[in-house]
Scaffold this motif. Structure first.
Motif, PDB file in Angstrom:
ATOM      1  N   UNK A 164      -6.299  59.472  52.353  1.00 38.10           N
ATOM      2  CA  UNK A 164      -5.754  60.270  51.237  1.00 38.10           C
ATOM      3  C   UNK A 164      -5.576  61.730  51.611  1.00 38.10           C
ATOM      4  N   UNK A 165      -5.521  62.000  52.904  1.00 37.98           N
ATOM      5  CA  UNK A 165      -5.267  63.346  53.380  1.00 37.98           C
ATOM      6  C   UNK A 165      -3.778  63.604  53.541  1.00 37.98           C
ATOM      7  N   UNK A 166      -3.446  64.714  54.160  1.00 39.31           N
ATOM      8  CA  UNK A 166      -2.056  65.166  54.267  1.00 39.31           C
ATOM      9  C   UNK A 166      -1.175  64.114  54.939  1.00 39.31           C
ATOM     10  N   UNK A 167      -1.542  63.698  56.140  1.00 38.44           N
ATOM     11  CA  UNK A 167      -0.696  62.754  56.875  1.00 38.44           C
ATOM     12  C   UNK A 167      -0.686  61.384  56.208  1.00 38.44           C
ATOM     13  N   UNK A 168      -1.827  60.954  55.702  1.00 35.26           N
ATOM     14  CA  UNK A 168      -1.914  59.667  55.021  1.00 35.26           C
ATOM     15  C   UNK A 168      -1.048  59.658  53.771  1.00 35.26           C
ATOM     16  N   UNK A 169      -1.068  60.720  52.989  1.00 28.85           N
ATOM     17  CA  UNK A 169      -0.272  60.765  51.767  1.00 28.85           C
ATOM     18  C   UNK A 169       1.226  60.829  52.055  1.00 28.85           C
ATOM     19  N   UNK A 170       1.612  61.461  53.160  1.00 31.28           N
ATOM     20  CA  UNK A 170       3.029  61.433  53.535  1.00 31.28           C
ATOM     21  C   UNK A 170       3.469  60.008  53.843  1.00 31.28           C
ATOM     22  N   UNK A 171       2.647  59.285  54.585  1.00 36.10           N
ATOM     23  CA  UNK A 171       2.962  57.884  54.896  1.00 36.10           C
ATOM     24  C   UNK A 171       3.045  57.056  53.612  1.00 36.10           C
ATOM     25  N   UNK A 172       2.072  57.229  52.728  1.00 33.93           N
ATOM     26  CA  UNK A 172       2.064  56.471  51.481  1.00 33.93           C
ATOM     27  C   UNK A 172       3.238  56.856  50.587  1.00 33.93           C
ATOM     28  N   UNK A 173       3.597  58.135  50.598  1.00 34.63           N
ATOM     29  CA  UNK A 173       4.730  58.578  49.796  1.00 34.63           C
ATOM     30  C   UNK A 173       6.031  57.956  50.269  1.00 34.63           C
ATOM     31  N   UNK A 174       6.230  57.915  51.584  1.00 31.78           N
ATOM     32  CA  UNK A 174       7.428  57.285  52.138  1.00 31.78           C
ATOM     33  C   UNK A 174       7.451  55.792  51.796  1.00 31.78           C
ATOM     34  N   UNK A 175       6.308  55.134  51.964  1.00 28.54           N
ATOM     35  CA  UNK A 175       6.229  53.698  51.664  1.00 28.54           C
ATOM     36  C   UNK A 175       6.515  53.428  50.197  1.00 28.54           C
ATOM     37  N   UNK A 176       5.997  54.258  49.303  1.00 32.84           N
ATOM     38  CA  UNK A 176       6.226  54.069  47.868  1.00 32.84           C
ATOM     39  C   UNK A 176       7.707  54.178  47.538  1.00 32.84           C
ATOM     40  N   UNK A 177       8.376  55.157  48.129  1.00 32.57           N
ATOM     41  CA  UNK A 177       9.808  55.323  47.865  1.00 32.57           C
ATOM     42  C   UNK A 177      10.592  54.120  48.393  1.00 32.57           C
ATOM     43  N   UNK A 178      10.271  53.691  49.590  1.00 29.55           N
ATOM     44  CA  UNK A 178      11.015  52.573  50.188  1.00 29.55           C
ATOM     45  C   UNK A 178      10.747  51.256  49.474  1.00 29.55           C
ATOM     46  N   UNK A 179       9.575  51.134  48.861  1.00 28.88           N
ATOM     47  CA  UNK A 179       9.227  49.899  48.155  1.00 28.88           C
ATOM     48  C   UNK A 179       9.659  49.908  46.696  1.00 28.88           C
ATOM     49  N   UNK A 180      10.121  51.028  46.199  1.00 30.16           N
ATOM     50  CA  UNK A 180      10.471  51.133  44.785  1.00 30.16           C
ATOM     51  C   UNK A 180      11.727  50.313  44.485  1.00 30.16           C
ATOM     52  N   UNK A 181      11.641  49.412  43.536  1.00 34.59           N
ATOM     53  CA  UNK A 181      12.763  48.543  43.176  1.00 34.59           C
ATOM     54  C   UNK A 181      13.228  48.753  41.736  1.00 34.59           C
ATOM     55  N   UNK A 182      12.627  49.704  41.056  1.00 33.79           N
ATOM     56  CA  UNK A 182      12.955  49.913  39.653  1.00 33.79           C
ATOM     57  C   UNK A 182      14.311  50.567  39.455  1.00 33.79           C
ATOM     58  N   UNK A 183      14.729  50.608  38.193  1.00 36.15           N
ATOM     59  CA  UNK A 183      16.027  51.192  37.845  1.00 36.15           C
ATOM     60  C   UNK A 183      15.896  52.589  37.245  1.00 36.15           C
ATOM     61  N   UNK A 184      14.661  53.030  36.979  1.00 36.61           N
ATOM     62  CA  UNK A 184      14.461  54.347  36.366  1.00 36.61           C
ATOM     63  C   UNK A 184      14.790  55.443  37.371  1.00 36.61           C
TER      64      UNK A 184
END
Length: 478
Positions: A164-184
């Motif tokens: 949950x540090x700087x580099x970890x959160x960047x990785x998680x942020x990228x993964x969240x965006x790429x995995x997002x399938x919603x329409x909002x």
């Protein structure tokens, strides 16, 4: 009779409590906020505050500007911030609001689109905080509702490289965006107008910045090369993480409406005068104005003058350029740019951390920086003996880092932070130092910490020689 009185009292009690919540709720003081409004608030407030800090504090430490009065900060008494120099409160305020946004994104599926950008912003602001101060409250911070009112200070190493540090959160942020399938759609996004793909570019450019930053402590070659090979980082100014100020309030640059007397306290530093003059760099006309006493001359002053012992005539020196005042609607709040990314990759290539030609990245960075600052690039600038890669008597690294410093003039404390990491550009010993002639290498914890978080503050202060500004942070091995 007693029964009658009891019935009356019960009736009165019921009538007093009916609608209690509605009666005692102020409709003009909401207790919740839509994610789009919260997201916009975090992006604008942090960008505006850090742009102001760049002007009045960061650019003094980085020796872009000199303050000619009310200038204890410029004389390196950093515990006495005046116009600026205390970013701790607004960074934590925006981290708090961003954390609320992050929790909303995780508890309500309708808001899931905000998770990736919120994680990226958490990484961005946490890095800014620890780069300035070193060890800071992080993993236990912002948990007042859970009863944590005296958060421990995490080490900078853990903040950068831990879960949950700087580099970890960047990785998680990228993964969240790429995995997002919603329409909002992502609303309130003043950086990219809801374009999630560009948030991935931003995150990867930040990854490049932070990997290079900790390179003195961590072997970053494989991670950097992976980012470069994937190619999803900021490559053009069209993808910059910036927003443009407006000419009028409420979204204007703060110094544009400051009192004339306050604005005129900040003039050209002798350090940047010499760099721009040596390079014959036309950006001088954007960054500064000619001196009023001689319109053909750009004149700087050595940082940290003692105003009580010097007679300083403002007309003899160069004030900051019209882009910071009359034409401030041309100015951007700068989070991350193509130019900075290119200079970071030039350094990485020069040091052998990535495949590629450092000269190409260097020239690309300069070209992008001139475009960003709305300055035509002279046809012979890149080939002149002053600028041409490896040809002006400086090391190639010094050339790269000096050009990056010039490009980042409006980017908070970045010029000073990178000087601490690299030693470039070569800053000067200031005129009337209040720090024994030493250039500070960290910000001091604010005095409020000793009062509000005394026990934890004392532990952190003890690790920094009583909160000294001369103790390096973890990544600083220069």
């Amino acid at each position: 009779m007693r029964k009658l009185i009891l019935i009356v009292l019960v009736g009165l009690f019921q009538s007093c409590t009916d609608g209690f919540k509605e009666i005692n709720t102020n409709p003009n003081a909401p207790v919740d906020v839509q994610p789009s409004l919260l997201f916009r608030k975090v992006l604008f407030d942090y960008g505006e505050q850090m742009s102001y800090e760049a002007f009045v504090a960061g650019n003094l430490l980085g020796q872009y500007f000199t303050a000619i009065d009310f200038n204890l900060f410029d004389r390196h008494s950093l515990t006495e911030p005046q116009y600026g120099g205390n970013p701790w409160p607004f960074i934590y305020t925006n981290l708090r609001d961003n954390e609320i946004l992050l929790q909303k994104s995780r508890t309500n599926p309708a808001f899931a689109v905000y998770e990736g950008p919120a994680l990226i912003m958490k990484a961005y602001m946490a890095a800014a905080l620890t780069d300035l101060y070193g060890d800071v409250p992080y993993s236990e911070a912002l948990q007042g509702k859970a009863g944590v009112i005296a958060p421990a200070y995490d080490t900078q190493e853990a903040i950068y490289t831990g879960p949950n540090g700087v580099l970890d959160n960047l990785e998680k942020g990228i993964a969240s965006i790429r995995n997002y399938k919603g329409a909002t759609p992502l609303q309130g996004d003043i950086l990219y107008n809801g374009n999630l793909s560009k948030w991935v570019l931003f995150a990867n450019s930040l990854k490049i910045r932070y990997l290079v930053r900790i390179s003195g402590k961590v072997d970053v070659k494989a991670q950097l090369q992976k980012v470069v090979e994937e190619g999803a980082y900021i490559k053009s100014n069209a993808d910059n993480a910036v927003f443009r100020f407006t000419a009028s309030q409420p979204n204007n640059f703060r110094m544009a409406t400051a009192r004339v007397g306050d604005y005129n306290l900040f003039i050209m530093s002798k350090t940047i005068e010499e760099v721009l003059t040596t390079l014959q760099d036309p950006r001088v006309r954007v960054y500064f104005r000619p001196s009023a006493s001689n319109p053909a001359v750009y004149q700087g002053l050595l940082n940290g003058p003692d105003a009580s012992k010097l007679s300083i005539t403002v007309a003899n020196y160069s004030l900051t350029g019209s882009i910071f005042r009359e034409n401030s609607d041309r100015l951007h709040a700068n989070y991350m740019t193509a130019a900075e990314t290119s200079f970071l990759l030039a350094e990485a290539a020069e040091r052998g951390w990535i495949a590629g030609v450092a000269k190409d990245w260097y020239e690309r960075g300069i070209t992008q920086a001139f475009e960003y600052w709305q300055t035509p690039l002279p046809a012979n600038y890149l080939t002149s003996e002053r600028v041409a890669y490896g040809m002006n008597g400086q090391s190639s690294l010094e050339q790269i880092l000096t050009q990056k410093w010039l490009a980042n003039l409006n980017n908070g404390y970045e010029g000073w932070i990178e000087y601490r990491r690299t030693g470039f550009p070569r800053l000067k010993t200031i005129s009337a130092s209040l720090n024994n002639g030493l250039i500070p290498i960290r910000m001091p914890y604010p005095n409020s910490e000793s009062a509000l978080n005394g026990e934890q503050f004392k532990k952190a202060a003890d690790r920094t020689q009583s909160n000294s500004v001369n103790v390096p942070v973890w990544w600083d091995v220069n």
